[in-house]
Design a protein around this motif. Sequence first.
Motif, short mmCIF file in Angstrom:
data_model
loop_
_atom_site.label_atom_id
_atom_site.label_comp_id
_atom_site.label_asym_id
_atom_site.label_seq_id
_atom_site.Cartn_x
_atom_site.Cartn_y
_atom_site.Cartn_z
N CYS A 46 -0.40 5.01 -1.73
CA CYS A 46 -0.86 6.00 -2.72
C CYS A 46 -1.04 5.37 -4.08
O CYS A 46 -2.12 5.39 -4.66
CB CYS A 46 0.15 7.13 -2.82
N LEU A 49 -3.49 1.92 -4.93
CA LEU A 49 -4.93 1.90 -5.12
C LEU A 49 -5.34 2.40 -6.49
O LEU A 49 -6.33 1.96 -7.05
CB LEU A 49 -5.58 2.75 -4.04
N PHE A 197 -19.67 -0.85 -9.76
CA PHE A 197 -19.24 -0.24 -8.51
C PHE A 197 -17.80 -0.61 -8.17
O PHE A 197 -17.06 0.19 -7.61
CB PHE A 197 -20.18 -0.71 -7.42
N LEU A 200 -15.03 1.66 -9.48
CA LEU A 200 -14.85 3.01 -8.92
C LEU A 200 -13.69 3.03 -7.93
O LEU A 200 -13.46 2.04 -7.22
CB LEU A 200 -16.13 3.44 -8.21
N PRO A 201 -12.95 4.14 -7.89
CA PRO A 201 -11.78 4.21 -7.00
C PRO A 201 -12.03 3.85 -5.53
O PRO A 201 -11.23 3.11 -4.96
CB PRO A 201 -11.30 5.65 -7.13
N PRO A 202 -13.12 4.30 -4.89
CA PRO A 202 -13.25 4.01 -3.46
C PRO A 202 -13.29 2.52 -3.14
O PRO A 202 -12.91 2.10 -2.05
CB PRO A 202 -14.60 4.66 -3.09
N ALA A 204 -11.39 0.22 -4.16
CA ALA A 204 -10.06 -0.31 -3.91
C ALA A 204 -9.72 -0.19 -2.43
O ALA A 204 -9.17 -1.11 -1.82
CB ALA A 204 -9.03 0.44 -4.74
N LEU A 205 -10.08 0.97 -1.84
CA LEU A 205 -9.80 1.17 -0.42
C LEU A 205 -10.54 0.16 0.43
O LEU A 205 -9.99 -0.43 1.36
CB LEU A 205 -10.26 2.58 -0.01
N ILE A 206 -11.83 -0.06 0.09
CA ILE A 206 -12.62 -0.98 0.89
C ILE A 206 -12.06 -2.39 0.75
O ILE A 206 -11.97 -3.13 1.75
CB ILE A 206 -14.10 -0.89 0.46
N VAL A 208 -8.89 -3.22 0.21
CA VAL A 208 -7.68 -3.33 1.05
C VAL A 208 -8.08 -3.45 2.51
O VAL A 208 -7.49 -4.23 3.28
CB VAL A 208 -6.74 -2.13 0.82
N GLY A 209 -9.11 -2.70 2.91
CA GLY A 209 -9.61 -2.80 4.28
C GLY A 209 -10.01 -4.23 4.60
O GLY A 209 -9.70 -4.75 5.67
N PHE B 21 -6.04 9.13 -4.56
CA PHE B 21 -5.30 8.47 -3.47
C PHE B 21 -3.88 8.97 -3.34
O PHE B 21 -2.98 8.19 -3.04
CB PHE B 21 -5.22 6.96 -3.67
N MET B 24 -1.57 9.30 0.53
CA MET B 24 -2.29 8.45 1.47
C MET B 24 -1.45 8.09 2.68
O MET B 24 -1.98 7.89 3.77
CB MET B 24 -2.72 7.15 0.79
N GLY B 183 -7.49 -0.80 9.41
CA GLY B 183 -8.54 -1.38 8.58
C GLY B 183 -9.75 -0.48 8.47
O GLY B 183 -10.23 -0.18 7.38
N PHE B 186 -9.18 2.61 6.34
CA PHE B 186 -9.30 2.35 4.90
C PHE B 186 -10.76 2.36 4.47
O PHE B 186 -11.14 3.00 3.49
CB PHE B 186 -8.70 0.99 4.56
N ILE B 187 -11.60 1.62 5.22
CA ILE B 187 -12.99 1.49 4.81
C ILE B 187 -13.70 2.84 4.90
O ILE B 187 -14.47 3.22 4.02
CB ILE B 187 -13.67 0.39 5.65
#
Lengths: 226, 204
Positions: A46, A49, A197, A200-202, A204-206, A208-209, B21, B24, B183, B186-187
């Motif tokens: 939580c 990110l 880009f 932007l918050p999203p 961070a998720l990508i 980490v992915g 987030f 999560m 993974g 997340f994406i």
Amino acid sequence: MSTETTIAPIKVREPREPLFSTRNKKLINDPLNNSNPITVQVLGICSALAVTVQMKPSIVMALSVMVVTAFSNLVISAIRNIIPDRIRIIVQLTIVAALVILVDQVLKAFVYDVSKQLSVFVGLIITNCIVMGRLEAFAMGNKPWPSFLDGIGNGLGYGLILVLVSAVREFFGSGKLMGFQLVPDAFYKMGYFNNGFVILPPMALILVGIIIWIQRSRNPKLIEPN
Amino acid sequence: MEHVNIFIKAVFIENMIFAYFLGMCSYLAISKTVKNAVGLGSAVIFVLAVSVPVCYLMENYLLKAGALSWLSKDYANLDLSFLSFIMYIAVIAAITQLVEMAVEKFAPALYMALGIFLPLIAVNCSILGGALFMQEREYASLGEATVFGLGSGVGWFIAIVAISAIREKIRYSNVPGPLRGLGIAFILTGLMGIAFMSFMGIKI
């Protein structure tokens, strides 16, 4: 990942001190790699990110989480035998909340601007799953010193991901690291643009992915069955 | 009208998952099937809609600077706001416990369906996050705080149901090995977050 550099100082002191036996060292090493709290144990995502736009707040955040995890592990582990089982969650939350209040007040006193930037996320360390997860999984069944090390290790593992993500985001998003400009002005004159880009918050998720992707392709044991 | 604005803002523009987030951990852990996601999502809506207004009352009649002046003039310059974390988490833990007992008594079928998720909500960051955002944004009335809590809960519900539906489908796709499970989740969340950002242009 460059984990070796972070733990070097501990290794130096290790040989004569039984406090850092092989088993205890493993407690610090493992969360940095094969049982990383974020990418493997799925704990504490939580806050990880939301604070990673710049490096400075994320380092402060990582340190705060490390302090809270280590000391709550220590305290809970010291009193683990006298906590009644049925109300342990409330006892744990109270101790964690008290520690977080301390951290929050220290941040407000010494790094006020960063504390404003982190806004509610300092308070949210209370419900950070790393803290609760390690309390339940480790501190309730182990002696204080290993629990303390376990808290430090997991805090470091969490910090490692935070620093990686925030370094990428700050460098590509604003051409800086820790607030110092790294991309020279000449580049901007030649037509280089900051990648808005990444801020932007999203993103961070990508990121980490992608970190998970790299880690798991290096270590196939971690791959989940479909 | 103000209430509708706050609701829409909380559901779409400031969505707990895609913009902040929050929550999560349970979002990723419980989103493997739609059925469980609906159960946890409804429980979160309920707890948020109850705990945010209660925290609002505590903030305004106990903790804020000068909030205790209803008690006696001597307390008018007391500022207890540094205690808010510990008070909020105590309130949330207590409410979760209450909700659990109430649901067990009055709707045993729902209780069985929710199972372990109910007590887990106490440590869901979105609940404490909702209370802390409420404190930071200084809503004008109890009604606004309630609507904000409800809206945040609905936003969280939408997010977890959507991702669980996608994850049910993606099980049949040929995802690269190292990305499987966590993974790709997340994406996917990142991509959904980008989609939700289109709401940001709306000014209300």
